[in-house]
Write a protein that holds these residues in place. Structure first.
Motif, PDB file in Angstrom:
ATOM      1  N   ASN A  63       4.806  -2.142 -11.599  1.00  0.00           N
ATOM      2  CA  ASN A  63       5.565  -2.403 -12.815  1.00  0.00           C
ATOM      3  C   ASN A  63       7.059  -2.476 -12.518  1.00  0.00           C
ATOM      4  N   LEU A  64       7.541  -1.553 -11.690  1.00  0.00           N
ATOM      5  CA  LEU A  64       8.963  -1.559 -11.318  1.00  0.00           C
ATOM      6  C   LEU A  64       9.330  -2.836 -10.575  1.00  0.00           C
ATOM      7  N   GLU A  65       8.455  -3.276  -9.691  1.00  0.00           N
ATOM      8  CA  GLU A  65       8.717  -4.504  -8.926  1.00  0.00           C
ATOM      9  C   GLU A  65       8.692  -5.713  -9.856  1.00  0.00           C
ATOM     10  N   LYS A  66       7.727  -5.748 -10.758  1.00  0.00           N
ATOM     11  CA  LYS A  66       7.613  -6.852 -11.724  1.00  0.00           C
ATOM     12  C   LYS A  66       8.885  -6.967 -12.561  1.00  0.00           C
ATOM     13  N   ASN A  67       9.502  -5.825 -12.865  1.00  0.00           N
ATOM     14  CA  ASN A  67      10.732  -5.801 -13.652  1.00  0.00           C
ATOM     15  C   ASN A  67      11.992  -5.821 -12.782  1.00  0.00           C
ATOM     16  N   LYS A  68      11.816  -6.146 -11.500  1.00  0.00           N
ATOM     17  CA  LYS A  68      12.932  -6.317 -10.550  1.00  0.00           C
ATOM     18  C   LYS A  68      13.751  -5.046 -10.344  1.00  0.00           C
ATOM     19  N   LYS A  69      13.106  -3.888 -10.467  1.00  0.00           N
ATOM     20  CA  LYS A  69      13.791  -2.605 -10.272  1.00  0.00           C
ATOM     21  C   LYS A  69      13.659  -2.112  -8.832  1.00  0.00           C
ATOM     22  N   ILE A  70      12.603  -2.560  -8.131  1.00  0.00           N
ATOM     23  CA  ILE A  70      12.413  -2.204  -6.728  1.00  0.00           C
ATOM     24  C   ILE A  70      11.961  -3.441  -5.964  1.00  0.00           C
ATOM     25  N   ASN A  71      12.081  -3.361  -4.661  1.00  0.00           N
ATOM     26  CA  ASN A  71      11.664  -4.437  -3.775  1.00  0.00           C
ATOM     27  C   ASN A  71      10.143  -4.424  -3.618  1.00  0.00           C
ATOM     28  N   VAL A  72       9.564  -5.599  -3.525  1.00  0.00           N
ATOM     29  CA  VAL A  72       8.111  -5.724  -3.357  1.00  0.00           C
ATOM     30  C   VAL A  72       7.620  -4.985  -2.110  1.00  0.00           C
ATOM     31  N   ARG A  73       8.499  -4.809  -1.135  1.00  0.00           N
ATOM     32  CA  ARG A  73       8.117  -4.118   0.108  1.00  0.00           C
ATOM     33  C   ARG A  73       7.625  -2.692  -0.173  1.00  0.00           C
ATOM     34  N   LEU A  74       8.242  -2.006  -1.128  1.00  0.00           N
ATOM     35  CA  LEU A  74       7.777  -0.651  -1.464  1.00  0.00           C
ATOM     36  C   LEU A  74       6.351  -0.674  -1.986  1.00  0.00           C
ATOM     37  N   VAL A  75       6.037  -1.656  -2.786  1.00  0.00           N
ATOM     38  CA  VAL A  75       4.689  -1.768  -3.341  1.00  0.00           C
ATOM     39  C   VAL A  75       3.679  -2.036  -2.227  1.00  0.00           C
ATOM     40  N   SER A  76       3.994  -3.008  -1.380  1.00  0.00           N
ATOM     41  CA  SER A  76       3.049  -3.347  -0.305  1.00  0.00           C
ATOM     42  C   SER A  76       2.929  -2.208   0.702  1.00  0.00           C
ATOM     43  N   ASP A  77       4.027  -1.517   0.985  1.00  0.00           N
ATOM     44  CA  ASP A  77       3.948  -0.383   1.914  1.00  0.00           C
ATOM     45  C   ASP A  77       3.119   0.760   1.327  1.00  0.00           C
ATOM     46  N   PHE A  78       3.268   1.007   0.023  1.00  0.00           N
ATOM     47  CA  PHE A  78       2.458   2.049  -0.602  1.00  0.00           C
ATOM     48  C   PHE A  78       0.974   1.710  -0.482  1.00  0.00           C
ATOM     49  N   HIS A  79       0.612   0.482  -0.812  1.00  0.00           N
ATOM     50  CA  HIS A  79      -0.798   0.091  -0.755  1.00  0.00           C
ATOM     51  C   HIS A  79      -1.325   0.093   0.688  1.00  0.00           C
ATOM     52  N   ALA A  80      -0.502  -0.349   1.629  1.00  0.00           N
ATOM     53  CA  ALA A  80      -0.914  -0.331   3.039  1.00  0.00           C
ATOM     54  C   ALA A  80      -1.138   1.103   3.514  1.00  0.00           C
ATOM     55  N   ALA A  81      -0.244   1.994   3.119  1.00  0.00           N
ATOM     56  CA  ALA A  81      -0.358   3.402   3.520  1.00  0.00           C
ATOM     57  C   ALA A  81      -1.597   4.042   2.906  1.00  0.00           C
ATOM     58  N   MET A  82      -1.847   3.742   1.651  1.00  0.00           N
ATOM     59  CA  MET A  82      -3.015   4.302   0.978  1.00  0.00           C
ATOM     60  C   MET A  82      -4.306   3.817   1.656  1.00  0.00           C
ATOM     61  N   SER A  83      -4.336   2.550   2.005  1.00  0.00           N
ATOM     62  CA  SER A  83      -5.501   1.979   2.671  1.00  0.00           C
ATOM     63  C   SER A  83      -5.697   2.583   4.069  1.00  0.00           C
ATOM     64  N   ALA A  84      -4.604   2.723   4.806  1.00  0.00           N
ATOM     65  CA  ALA A  84      -4.691   3.311   6.154  1.00  0.00           C
ATOM     66  C   ALA A  84      -5.150   4.759   6.092  1.00  0.00           C
ATOM     67  N   ARG A  85      -4.652   5.505   5.094  1.00  0.00           N
ATOM     68  CA  ARG A  85      -5.072   6.899   4.931  1.00  0.00           C
ATOM     69  C   ARG A  85      -6.553   6.978   4.595  1.00  0.00           C
ATOM     70  N   GLU A  86      -7.007   6.113   3.706  1.00  0.00           N
ATOM     71  CA  GLU A  86      -8.431   6.107   3.352  1.00  0.00           C
ATOM     72  C   GLU A  86      -9.285   5.728   4.555  1.00  0.00           C
ATOM     73  N   ASP A  87      -8.838   4.747   5.343  1.00  0.00           N
ATOM     74  CA  ASP A  87      -9.579   4.367   6.556  1.00  0.00           C
ATOM     75  C   ASP A  87      -9.669   5.538   7.524  1.00  0.00           C
ATOM     76  N   ALA A  88      -8.553   6.215   7.732  1.00  0.00           N
ATOM     77  CA  ALA A  88      -8.533   7.340   8.670  1.00  0.00           C
ATOM     78  C   ALA A  88      -9.379   8.502   8.148  1.00  0.00           C
ATOM     79  N   ASP A  89      -9.216   8.798   6.871  1.00  0.00           N
ATOM     80  CA  ASP A  89      -9.859   9.964   6.282  1.00  0.00           C
ATOM     81  C   ASP A  89     -11.348   9.763   6.023  1.00  0.00           C
ATOM     82  N   TYR A  90     -11.717   8.618   5.459  1.00  0.00           N
ATOM     83  CA  TYR A  90     -13.089   8.417   5.011  1.00  0.00           C
ATOM     84  C   TYR A  90     -13.951   7.580   5.950  1.00  0.00           C
ATOM     85  N   ARG A  91     -13.317   6.729   6.754  1.00  0.00           N
ATOM     86  CA  ARG A  91     -14.083   5.846   7.635  1.00  0.00           C
ATOM     87  C   ARG A  91     -13.865   6.135   9.118  1.00  0.00           C
TER      88      ARG A  91
END
Length: 159
Positions: A83-111
């Motif tokens: 939502n913040l990125e859509k409203n130009k309050k933050i850079n899209v990089r923060l959004v993609s880094d958050f999702h990448a980190a969440m995915s990597a953590r799930e891969d490490a933790d669960y898979r």
């Protein structure tokens, strides 16, 4: 999903912003990043990835608190960031880094899927993410101070 739906569903709560909470979250983020680096040096890449994610998670929680939100599910952080990125309050990089980190953590933790390269990348994006969140929080504080100062001067000039 949007912020309103997250609130209705109980995935986000509205809270009063609290600088102490924000400081605590940033301290936790710093601690997790240091532990991620130490774990990587010890070749414990799985744990390093998980700790790097939590550095991003706690940095995000500081920002959410500043905005008056508390997440009840990790994905809700992503909703707020999007939502913040859509409203130009933050850079899209923060959004993609958050999702990448969440995915990597799930891969490490669960898979049980992890590597040195992923660990190194996670540490790198965690450092950048934390710096950007701190910059946003600082700029937000400075903008509020400037706004209060301008309002005082405006009131004084109108008197």
């Amino acid at each position: 999903m949007d912020i309103e739906t997250c609130i209705k569903e109980g995935f986000l709560r509205i809270v009063k912003p609290d600088k102490k909470v924000q400081g605590k979250e940033l301290a936790s983020a710093g601690y997790d990043l240091k532990r991620a680096e130490a774990s990587s040096e010890d070749r414990d890449y799985k744990w390093s990835i998980i700790q790097s994610y939590y550095a991003i998670f706690h940095s995000s929680r500081a920002l959410l608190d500043k905005l008056g939100y508390r997440e009840k599910r990790h994905f809700a952080i992503g909703v707020v960031l999007e939502n913040l990125e859509k409203n130009k309050k933050i850079n899209v990089r923060l959004v993609s880094d958050f999702h990448a980190a969440m995915s990597a953590r799930e891969d490490a933790d669960y898979r049980d899927t992890y590597s040195k390269d992923t660990s190194d990348y996670m540490i790198e994006i965690s450092e950048e993410f934390m710096k950007e969140i701190k910059r946003i929080l600082k700029n937000n504080d400075e903008n509020k101070k400037e706004s209060k100062k301008n309002k005082k001067e405006e009131t004084k000039n109108n008197a």
